[in-house]
Design a protein around this motif. Structure first.
Motif, PDB file in Angstrom:
ATOM      1  N   ALA A 186       4.165   6.124   0.277  1.00  0.00           N
ATOM      2  CA  ALA A 186       3.587   4.960   0.570  1.00  0.00           C
ATOM      3  C   ALA A 186       4.136   3.629  -0.039  1.00  0.00           C
ATOM      4  O   ALA A 186       4.481   2.868   0.472  1.00  0.00           O
ATOM      5  N   TYR A 187       4.449   3.955  -1.382  1.00  0.00           N
ATOM      6  CA  TYR A 187       4.762   2.723  -2.128  1.00  0.00           C
ATOM      7  C   TYR A 187       6.183   2.751  -2.784  1.00  0.00           C
ATOM      8  O   TYR A 187       6.843   2.051  -3.335  1.00  0.00           O
ATOM      9  N   GLY A 188       6.692   4.177  -2.717  1.00  0.00           N
ATOM     10  CA  GLY A 188       8.005   4.128  -3.251  1.00  0.00           C
ATOM     11  C   GLY A 188       9.236   3.688  -2.263  1.00  0.00           C
ATOM     12  O   GLY A 188       8.841   3.626  -1.029  1.00  0.00           O
ATOM     13  N   PRO A 189      10.403   3.507  -2.669  1.00  0.00           N
ATOM     14  CA  PRO A 189      11.341   2.910  -1.806  1.00  0.00           C
ATOM     15  C   PRO A 189      11.589   4.002  -0.351  1.00  0.00           C
ATOM     16  O   PRO A 189      11.499   5.323  -0.785  1.00  0.00           O
ATOM     17  N   ARG A 190      11.908   3.469   0.562  1.00  0.00           N
ATOM     18  CA  ARG A 190      12.119   4.265   1.780  1.00  0.00           C
ATOM     19  C   ARG A 190      13.432   4.763   1.873  1.00  0.00           C
ATOM     20  O   ARG A 190      13.752   5.831   2.721  1.00  0.00           O
ATOM     21  N   GLN A 191      14.317   4.017   1.346  1.00  0.00           N
ATOM     22  CA  GLN A 191      15.712   4.295   1.286  1.00  0.00           C
ATOM     23  C   GLN A 191      16.515   4.105   0.064  1.00  0.00           C
ATOM     24  O   GLN A 191      16.430   2.704  -0.182  1.00  0.00           O
ATOM     25  N   GLU A 192      17.129   4.785  -0.549  1.00  0.00           N
ATOM     26  CA  GLU A 192      17.669   4.519  -1.850  1.00  0.00           C
ATOM     27  C   GLU A 192      18.803   3.527  -1.592  1.00  0.00           C
ATOM     28  O   GLU A 192      19.704   3.525  -0.948  1.00  0.00           O
ATOM     29  N   GLY A 193      19.113   2.625  -2.837  1.00  0.00           N
ATOM     30  CA  GLY A 193      20.099   1.823  -2.745  1.00  0.00           C
ATOM     31  C   GLY A 193      19.787   0.380  -2.186  1.00  0.00           C
ATOM     32  O   GLY A 193      20.535  -0.657  -1.924  1.00  0.00           O
ATOM     33  N   ARG A 194      18.526   0.360  -1.427  1.00  0.00           N
ATOM     34  CA  ARG A 194      17.975  -0.942  -1.051  1.00  0.00           C
ATOM     35  C   ARG A 194      17.145  -1.683  -1.803  1.00  0.00           C
ATOM     36  O   ARG A 194      16.448  -1.242  -2.656  1.00  0.00           O
ATOM     37  N   ALA A 195      16.982  -3.077  -1.426  1.00  0.00           N
ATOM     38  CA  ALA A 195      16.116  -3.592  -2.017  1.00  0.00           C
ATOM     39  C   ALA A 195      14.858  -3.995  -0.953  1.00  0.00           C
ATOM     40  O   ALA A 195      14.977  -4.343   0.111  1.00  0.00           O
ATOM     41  N   GLU A 196      13.631  -3.426  -1.285  1.00  0.00           N
ATOM     42  CA  GLU A 196      12.540  -3.478  -0.319  1.00  0.00           C
ATOM     43  C   GLU A 196      11.303  -4.152  -0.954  1.00  0.00           C
ATOM     44  O   GLU A 196      11.360  -4.512  -2.391  1.00  0.00           O
ATOM     45  N   LEU A 197      10.446  -4.444  -0.142  1.00  0.00           N
ATOM     46  CA  LEU A 197       9.264  -5.175  -0.351  1.00  0.00           C
ATOM     47  C   LEU A 197       8.265  -4.529   0.208  1.00  0.00           C
ATOM     48  O   LEU A 197       8.159  -4.133   1.399  1.00  0.00           O
ATOM     49  N   ARG A 198       6.966  -4.222  -0.467  1.00  0.00           N
ATOM     50  CA  ARG A 198       5.877  -3.539  -0.145  1.00  0.00           C
ATOM     51  C   ARG A 198       4.568  -4.448  -0.172  1.00  0.00           C
ATOM     52  O   ARG A 198       4.499  -4.984  -1.217  1.00  0.00           O
ATOM     53  N   LEU A 199       4.114  -4.782   0.761  1.00  0.00           N
ATOM     54  CA  LEU A 199       2.929  -5.634   1.014  1.00  0.00           C
ATOM     55  C   LEU A 199       1.599  -4.761   1.240  1.00  0.00           C
ATOM     56  O   LEU A 199       1.575  -4.038   2.102  1.00  0.00           O
ATOM     57  N   ILE A 200       0.646  -4.961   0.414  1.00  0.00           N
ATOM     58  CA  ILE A 200      -0.284  -4.078   0.270  1.00  0.00           C
ATOM     59  C   ILE A 200      -1.633  -4.710   0.276  1.00  0.00           C
ATOM     60  O   ILE A 200      -2.100  -5.594  -0.454  1.00  0.00           O
ATOM     61  N   THR A 201      -2.786  -4.294   1.170  1.00  0.00           N
ATOM     62  CA  THR A 201      -4.138  -5.004   0.938  1.00  0.00           C
ATOM     63  C   THR A 201      -4.971  -3.785   1.660  1.00  0.00           C
ATOM     64  O   THR A 201      -4.558  -2.565   1.911  1.00  0.00           O
ATOM     65  N   CYS A 202      -6.295  -4.127   1.689  1.00  0.00           N
ATOM     66  CA  CYS A 202      -7.400  -2.844   1.948  1.00  0.00           C
ATOM     67  C   CYS A 202      -7.070  -2.766   3.539  1.00  0.00           C
ATOM     68  O   CYS A 202      -6.869  -3.511   4.202  1.00  0.00           O
TER      69      CYS A 202
END
Length: 229
Positions: A186-202
């Motif tokens: 859910a919160y770890g990188p989806r693909q190694e070597g990328r810059a990712e952003l995870r936006l989370i709310t209820c």
């Protein structure tokens, strides 16, 4: 969610860009499930979740998603997040862990702000940068009320302290239930070597007896470009 959030500038650390694993993930997960405990009763129409029809939907056709941009070096701390398609325009405050071990969100008095987890990557660096925000308060909708309506291809912009804008594109929206929760997925990188952003709310439904939401909305995006603000 926690009523407190640190606005301090993130100190330099050799941990920048590392994956969050093991015990730290477990603590983050525990705290994330506690976010909804004091919000949701006073919003017209009940729990303020929005349309969850995008949950789990990946880009299925039309124009392909853009190629990822290489992770950036020397990225400054984020100060603003904009999602034009959702009419989300929010100041960003740095935050850490709250007393329950979850990411401390901005106080409800600042429900229009979002919190960036300072111990993780800066948006634009390699790894998954984590940004949290309230979906509602007892009185009104909050900054991430429309987050679950995001779709693959939705563009997200993060402005740094030096004015540089990092551009991200949403690739997936999930509503993650606690019974089948996988923190790393859910919160770890989806693909190694990328810059990712995870936006989370209820998300999910609001259990009025327990005063908590049953799920989290998790929006996954990746870096596609950068420009001067």
């Amino acid at each position: 969610m926690s009523e407190e959030a640190s606005a301090a500038v993130r100190p330099e650390s050799t941990a920048r860009g590392r994956l969050i694993t093991g015990t730290v993930w477990a603590l983050l997960v525990l705290g994330l499930w506690l976010w909804g405990r004091v919000a949701g009763d006073g919003v017209p129409g009940g729990p303020a979740l929005g349309d969850v029809s995008a949950a789990g939907r990946q880009f299925a056709g039309g124009e392909p998603l853009p190629a990822p941009h290489d992770p950036l070096d020397g990225v400054t701390r984020p100060v603003r997040l904009d999602i034009d398609a959702l009419d989300v325009h929010a100041p960003v405050v740095g935050t850490g862990l709250d007393a329950d071990g979850g990411i401390a969100a901005p106080p409800y008095a600042r429900a229009e702000s979002v919190g960036w987890y300072e111990a993780g990557p800066v948006p634009g660096e390699e790894g998954a940068a984590l940004v949290v925000g309230h979906v509602d308060t007892d009185e009104r909708r909050a900054v991430f009320y429309p987050l679950s309506t995001a779709e693959p291809g939705t563009r997200v912009e993060v402005t740094g302290a030096d004015g540089t804008v990092t551009e991200f594109v949403v690739e997936r929206v999930d509503v993650v239930q606690r019974e089948r929760f996988d923190a790393d997925r859910a919160y770890g990188p989806r693909q190694e070597g990328r810059a990712e952003l995870r936006l989370i709310t209820c998300g999910g439904t609001f259990d009025r007896a327990r005063r908590t939401y049953t799920s989290n909305v998790v929006v996954s995006a990746y870096l596609t470009g950068t420009r001067e603000g």
